[in-house]
Design a protein around this motif. Structure first.
Motif, PDB file in Angstrom:
ATOM      1  N   PHE A  51      -4.448  -7.087  -1.901  1.00  0.00           N
ATOM      2  CA  PHE A  51      -4.627  -6.263  -3.083  1.00  0.00           C
ATOM      3  C   PHE A  51      -5.183  -7.032  -4.282  1.00  0.00           C
ATOM      4  O   PHE A  51      -5.909  -6.473  -5.103  1.00  0.00           O
ATOM      5  CB  PHE A  51      -3.297  -5.602  -3.491  1.00  0.00           C
ATOM      6  CG  PHE A  51      -2.759  -4.661  -2.468  1.00  0.00           C
ATOM      7  CD1 PHE A  51      -3.603  -3.927  -1.634  1.00  0.00           C
ATOM      8  CD2 PHE A  51      -1.393  -4.482  -2.321  1.00  0.00           C
ATOM      9  CE1 PHE A  51      -3.097  -3.056  -0.686  1.00  0.00           C
ATOM     10  CE2 PHE A  51      -0.873  -3.608  -1.372  1.00  0.00           C
ATOM     11  CZ  PHE A  51      -1.726  -2.894  -0.550  1.00  0.00           C
ATOM     12  N   LEU A  52      -4.825  -8.330  -4.395  1.00  0.00           N
ATOM     13  CA  LEU A  52      -5.146  -9.072  -5.609  1.00  0.00           C
ATOM     14  C   LEU A  52      -6.075 -10.266  -5.383  1.00  0.00           C
ATOM     15  O   LEU A  52      -6.541 -10.858  -6.359  1.00  0.00           O
ATOM     16  CB  LEU A  52      -3.843  -9.555  -6.276  1.00  0.00           C
ATOM     17  CG  LEU A  52      -2.837  -8.439  -6.643  1.00  0.00           C
ATOM     18  CD1 LEU A  52      -1.551  -9.043  -7.165  1.00  0.00           C
ATOM     19  CD2 LEU A  52      -3.440  -7.493  -7.666  1.00  0.00           C
ATOM     20  N   ALA A  56      -4.775 -14.914  -6.579  1.00  0.00           N
ATOM     21  CA  ALA A  56      -3.378 -14.489  -6.682  1.00  0.00           C
ATOM     22  C   ALA A  56      -2.547 -15.100  -5.554  1.00  0.00           C
ATOM     23  O   ALA A  56      -1.389 -15.484  -5.758  1.00  0.00           O
ATOM     24  CB  ALA A  56      -3.294 -12.963  -6.622  1.00  0.00           C
ATOM     25  N   LEU A  57      -3.147 -15.222  -4.359  1.00  0.00           N
ATOM     26  CA  LEU A  57      -2.433 -15.837  -3.244  1.00  0.00           C
ATOM     27  C   LEU A  57      -2.141 -17.303  -3.528  1.00  0.00           C
ATOM     28  O   LEU A  57      -1.055 -17.816  -3.242  1.00  0.00           O
ATOM     29  CB  LEU A  57      -3.266 -15.700  -1.966  1.00  0.00           C
ATOM     30  CG  LEU A  57      -2.566 -16.017  -0.649  1.00  0.00           C
ATOM     31  CD1 LEU A  57      -1.344 -15.123  -0.443  1.00  0.00           C
ATOM     32  CD2 LEU A  57      -3.547 -15.854   0.510  1.00  0.00           C
ATOM     33  N   ILE A 190       3.289  -3.403  -7.242  1.00  0.00           N
ATOM     34  CA  ILE A 190       1.979  -4.042  -7.447  1.00  0.00           C
ATOM     35  C   ILE A 190       0.943  -3.006  -7.855  1.00  0.00           C
ATOM     36  O   ILE A 190       0.194  -3.187  -8.821  1.00  0.00           O
ATOM     37  CB  ILE A 190       1.521  -4.771  -6.166  1.00  0.00           C
ATOM     38  CG1 ILE A 190       2.366  -6.021  -5.926  1.00  0.00           C
ATOM     39  CG2 ILE A 190       0.040  -5.174  -6.281  1.00  0.00           C
ATOM     40  CD1 ILE A 190       2.041  -6.733  -4.626  1.00  0.00           C
ATOM     41  N   LEU A 191       0.910  -1.870  -7.122  1.00  0.00           N
ATOM     42  CA  LEU A 191      -0.147  -0.864  -7.330  1.00  0.00           C
ATOM     43  C   LEU A 191       0.273   0.275  -8.244  1.00  0.00           C
ATOM     44  O   LEU A 191      -0.576   1.062  -8.669  1.00  0.00           O
ATOM     45  CB  LEU A 191      -0.569  -0.294  -5.974  1.00  0.00           C
ATOM     46  CG  LEU A 191      -1.133  -1.299  -4.966  1.00  0.00           C
ATOM     47  CD1 LEU A 191      -1.423  -0.621  -3.630  1.00  0.00           C
ATOM     48  CD2 LEU A 191      -2.402  -1.941  -5.519  1.00  0.00           C
ATOM     49  N   GLY A 192       1.573   0.380  -8.538  1.00  0.00           N
ATOM     50  CA  GLY A 192       2.030   1.483  -9.383  1.00  0.00           C
ATOM     51  C   GLY A 192       1.998   2.812  -8.652  1.00  0.00           C
ATOM     52  O   GLY A 192       1.500   3.810  -9.175  1.00  0.00           O
TER      53      GLY A 192
END
Length: 488
Positions: A51-52, A56-57, A190-192
């Motif tokens: 997702f990011l 981010a990882l 994370i995604l809301g």
């Protein structure tokens, strides 16, 4: 009813019965807990990576190394050994005194870590050499993780104490609760999704905070509802006030055990700092390889925890005839289980890595190579873990620390640093076999020739004129502990 007599019935006895079967049955729930923890981290890494993105990882990989360093406090491990020895000696009042003193001190230390980590988060990440594109993400993630540290440490403490008392099933169930909550909430935060706010990478950390908090509250409620013999209630709540003499023993033995974890963490942080110098792609590859290594090490860690609890109970019960067989069984199980996992990783590593990174990412090739170079060395390190668990069960904690300093902190990091000029980043990956071989040679030598067997234990019947022993080498009179109950 006398507290000492029903100890066998109200806590799990690890001092009788067939050793391999007892060890395996005790280790399986511990292994299950380790699987769930690692699966939790891996699934969260999938969410973050998918997702990011790679930055981010990389951020979570750096932050998780810091978290491992913080969770390496050894007070819980020292308390577990003392509890196990007390349970083996059928001395539950002593076990409760250990729980009360250790729990208060352990929680306060966790709060200090959390506060200091929150304040100095940027300093910590900069010291790691966190790549610039990952720094803001790592900061957001780690600050929330620091808020979760007290609850994470408290849950860890309760679970290790229960294992010392011979119960590995209850910790597994509540670790499962924490993991399920974390895994479910991670993508939602994370995604809301639905009613949940969109928090990005902070959502991943928030899900961890919620899962750990709910789980530790739930396990405490259940233990009190079941009237567990080690719970502190009524007059025993006074035991939460740390006993200075007992605290000295716990700290004296706990600090070296905590330092063992910190040595391993420090070496990992040092290597991560070197890896970060090669950019986000290599750092992401190493971070994912390290995720897979957690699975490889799970059997050895589970068996080591089981060996430690089982050996400590037998030390408390004076069953020295079983200690060597416990260690031998642990080594055998490690060779089989860890060896199988290493073989599977060699065959299926690319398929597993594609879960974390897109199939066309060059990081997959890098991570595949890293695994082939380093993963087999964890079979050797697993044997070291079992031998360390055995000698620590008597209270011999300094030699394992010295061995780790030499093999992991000096040999591994020195190999990685100095050989970079000759073989480049290959030195980082080959440093793991170099450290594992060194630690195995030294650990085997100490187990065979060291004096760990002469460290004082809880004796079922002290010799005439000798004071009862506290279990970690300090006679009760000299430690000024309350002579409330004998250990015989």
């Amino acid at each position: 009813m006398d507290d000492k007599m029903p100890a066998r019935r109200r806590t799990s006895d690890l001092t009788s019965g067939p050793i391999p079967r007892t060890l395996l049955l005790f280790a399986l729930p511990v292994l299950g807990s380790n699987v769930l923890q690692s699966l939790n981290g891996s699934i969260n890494a999938v969410w973050v990576g998918r997702f990011l993105g790679e930055a981010a990882l990389t951020a979570t990989s750096n932050a998780n190394l810091v978290l491992f360093l913080i969770l390496g406090v050894g007070i819980g491990m020292a308390a577990t050994i003392l509890v196990a020895q007390s349970v083996g000696a059928r001395d539950l009042p002593e076990a409760r005194r250990i729980v009360g003193t250790s729990a208060t001190f352990f929680f306060l230390v966790s709060v200090v870590f959390a506060v200091c980590g929150w304040i100095w988060v940027d300093t910590i990440l900069n010291a790691l050499g966190t790549p610039a594109d990952a720094l803001p993400l790592a900061r957001s993630y780690l600050r929330i993780i620091f808020l979760a540290v007290p609850m994470m440490n408290l849950l860890s403490f309760v679970m290790t104490v229960l294992r010392g008392a011979g119960d590995s099933r209850t910790p597994f169930l509540f670790m499962a609760l924490a993991v399920v909550l974390d895994v479910i909430l991670n993508p939602l935060l994370i995604l809301g999704i639905g009613p949940f706010p969109e928090l990005g990478i902070a959502g991943s950390a928030t899900s961890t905070l919620i899962g750990q908090t709910v789980s530790v509250l739930a396990i405490l409620i259940v233990l009190y509802a079941r009237k567990h013999p080690l719970r502190l209630a009524g007059a025993n709540l006074a035991l939460l006030r740390p006993d200075p003499a007992l605290l000295r023993i716990v700290v004296f033995k706990g600090v070296p055990m905590g330092l063992q974890m910190i040595v391993v963490s420090s070496a990992a942080l040092t290597v991560m700092g070197m890896v970060n110098a090669y950019g986000s792609q290599v750092a992401a590859a190493y971070g994912i390889a390290a995720q897979l290594w957690t699975y490889i090490q799970m059997p050895a860690l589970a068996i080591g925890a089981a060996v430690s609890s089982m050996a400590a109970q037998n030390v408390g019960a004076g069953r020295w005839d079983r200690i060597g067989r416990i260690a031998a069984s642990g080594v055998g199980f490690n060779l089989v289980l860890t060896g199988v996992l290493v073989a599977l990783l060699f065959v299926f590593d690319r398929a597993v890595l594609s879960l974390f990174l897109s199939s066309d990412s060059a990081a997959i090739d890098i991570a595949t190579h890293i695994n082939k170079v380093a993963s087999w060395s964890f079979i050797l390190f697993g044997i070291t873990i079992v031998l360390f668990a055995t000698v620590r069960a008597t209270g011999a904690v300094m030699p394992p620390l010295i061995i780790l300093v030499i093999s992991v902190l000096l040999v591994r990091t020195s190999f990685a640093y100095f050989f970079r000029s000759a073989i480049g980043e290959e030195a980082l990956w080959w440093s793991f076999p170099a450290g594992s071989i060194t630690s195995l040679v030294l650990a085997t030598a100490y187990y065979r020739f060291g004096r760990w067997r002469s460290v004082h234990m809880i004796e079922s019947r002290p010799a005439a004129g000798e004071p009862p022993d506290t279990g970690l080498g300090v006679p009760r009179q000299r430690a000024h502990l309350s002579p409330e109950t004998p250990t015989g």
